[in-house]
Design a protein around this motif. Structure first.
Motif, short mmCIF file in Angstrom:
data_model
loop_
_atom_site.label_atom_id
_atom_site.label_comp_id
_atom_site.label_asym_id
_atom_site.label_seq_id
_atom_site.Cartn_x
_atom_site.Cartn_y
_atom_site.Cartn_z
N ARG A 40 45.26 17.44 70.40
CA ARG A 40 45.92 17.94 71.61
C ARG A 40 46.38 19.37 71.42
O ARG A 40 46.18 20.23 72.29
CB ARG A 40 47.12 17.05 71.94
N ASP A 41 46.98 19.66 70.27
CA ASP A 41 47.47 21.01 70.00
C ASP A 41 46.32 22.01 69.85
O ASP A 41 46.41 23.15 70.33
CB ASP A 41 48.33 21.02 68.74
N LEU A 42 45.26 21.59 69.18
CA LEU A 42 44.10 22.48 69.04
C LEU A 42 43.52 22.82 70.40
O LEU A 42 43.16 23.98 70.66
CB LEU A 42 43.04 21.81 68.16
N ALA A 43 43.42 21.83 71.27
CA ALA A 43 42.87 22.07 72.61
C ALA A 43 43.73 23.06 73.38
O ALA A 43 43.21 23.96 74.06
CB ALA A 43 42.76 20.74 73.37
N GLN A 44 45.05 22.93 73.27
CA GLN A 44 45.94 23.83 73.98
C GLN A 44 45.84 25.24 73.43
O GLN A 44 45.82 26.23 74.19
CB GLN A 44 47.38 23.31 73.87
N PRO A 51 38.05 16.58 74.61
CA PRO A 51 36.73 16.09 74.20
C PRO A 51 35.88 17.15 73.52
O PRO A 51 35.15 16.85 72.57
CB PRO A 51 36.11 15.62 75.52
N SER A 52 35.98 18.39 73.96
CA SER A 52 35.21 19.47 73.32
C SER A 52 35.71 19.72 71.91
O SER A 52 34.91 19.97 70.98
CB SER A 52 35.30 20.75 74.15
N GLY A 71 42.79 6.87 61.47
CA GLY A 71 44.19 6.50 61.59
C GLY A 71 45.14 7.49 60.94
O GLY A 71 46.36 7.30 60.99
N ALA A 72 44.59 8.53 60.31
CA ALA A 72 45.46 9.46 59.59
C ALA A 72 45.29 10.91 60.03
O ALA A 72 46.13 11.75 59.73
CB ALA A 72 45.20 9.37 58.08
N GLY A 73 44.21 11.24 60.72
CA GLY A 73 44.03 12.61 61.19
C GLY A 73 42.83 13.29 60.58
O GLY A 73 41.96 12.65 59.99
N VAL A 74 42.77 14.60 60.73
CA VAL A 74 41.66 15.42 60.26
C VAL A 74 42.18 16.41 59.23
O VAL A 74 43.18 17.09 59.47
CB VAL A 74 41.00 16.17 61.44
#
Length: 236
Positions: A40-44, A51-52, A71-74
């Motif tokens: 969400r933060d990266l998209a903002q 989705p992109s 379940g833990a992130g990237v």
């Protein structure tokens, strides 16, 4: 913080996003083992859709720039872990691919509805029976999924449409679409897809063009959402 993405070239959007995130990692803003900001933060920050961003992260996972931990992130990876695969070889945007399929196959199913014969409808029924058996036996139903959509295209009598449907379907074997599928497909999602195919067949049997178009487009929209939503939940 990442700079908003500048729409200045004609590369696929997810490739542009991936390049910018990778550059940020290479500058040392995210060291190996560090978790990237939430999707969400990266998209903002980039001024693009979630989705992109998800597609970009999948591409970066394939090349080894990030690790997706369910379940833990990237997490950022060491540059030495990267595989020499150019983004240009990873395929079309899976989201755009599903949208293109909905546009083309919506017309295909309309034409098929007007030309459906009892034999063609029985062939579709057999494909769905085979798909059900594959799911029950924990085998991949993908070949029968393809057969179903190809059989619909064949019913139009238009060889060009039949070829296009096959080519678009086979894009799901591209590196990015295949990895996205691996993250999201399960017996449950395939069972849902089967029910959506059943709705398409019922509409064809009833010669209901509007219902057939609606069922087909809802099926492809649901497939797109399963790709998007299942990955979002797994990465959060």
């Amino acid at each position: 913080m990442l700079d908003p993405l500048k729409q200045v070239d004609n590369r696929r959007l997810y490739q542009q996003i991936a390049d910018q995130i990778r550059a940020y990692i290479d500058k040392g803003n995210y060291t190996a083992g560090m978790r990237l900001p939430p999707e969400r933060d990266l998209a903002q920050q980039l001024g693009v859709s979630r989705p992109s961003v998800r597609e970009a992260l999948i591409a970066l996972e394939i090349e080894g720039s990030v690790e997706v931990r369910m379940g833990a992130g990237v997490y950022a990876c060491n540059q030495a872990q990267r595989k020499p695969q150019a983004l240009a070889t990873m395929g079309e945007s899976p989201i755009e691919l599903m949208q293109a399929r909905a546009a083309i196959e919506g017309t295909v199913v309309m034409m098929a509805c007007g030309k459906a014969t009892p034999e063609a409808l029985q062939a579709l029924r057999q494909i769905l029976d085979d798909m059900l058996a594959a799911i029950a036996q924990n085998r991949s139903p993908l070949p029968f999924d393809r057969q179903f959509h190809q059989a619909l295209a064949a019913m139009t009598g238009n060889a060009v449409l039949e070829r296009l449907v096959g080519e678009l379907f086979d894009e799901r074997h591209s590196p990015i679409a295949a990895r996205l599928s691996a993250h999201s497909e399960s017996g449950q999602t395939w069972a849902a897809a089967l029910q959506e195919h059943e709705a398409i067949l019922r509409a064809l049997e009833n010669r209901d063009v509007l219902a057939a178009q609606t069922a087909l487009r809802m099926h492809l929209l649901a497939s797109e959402q399963r790709w998007v939503e299942n990955n979002r939940r797994e990465w959060s």
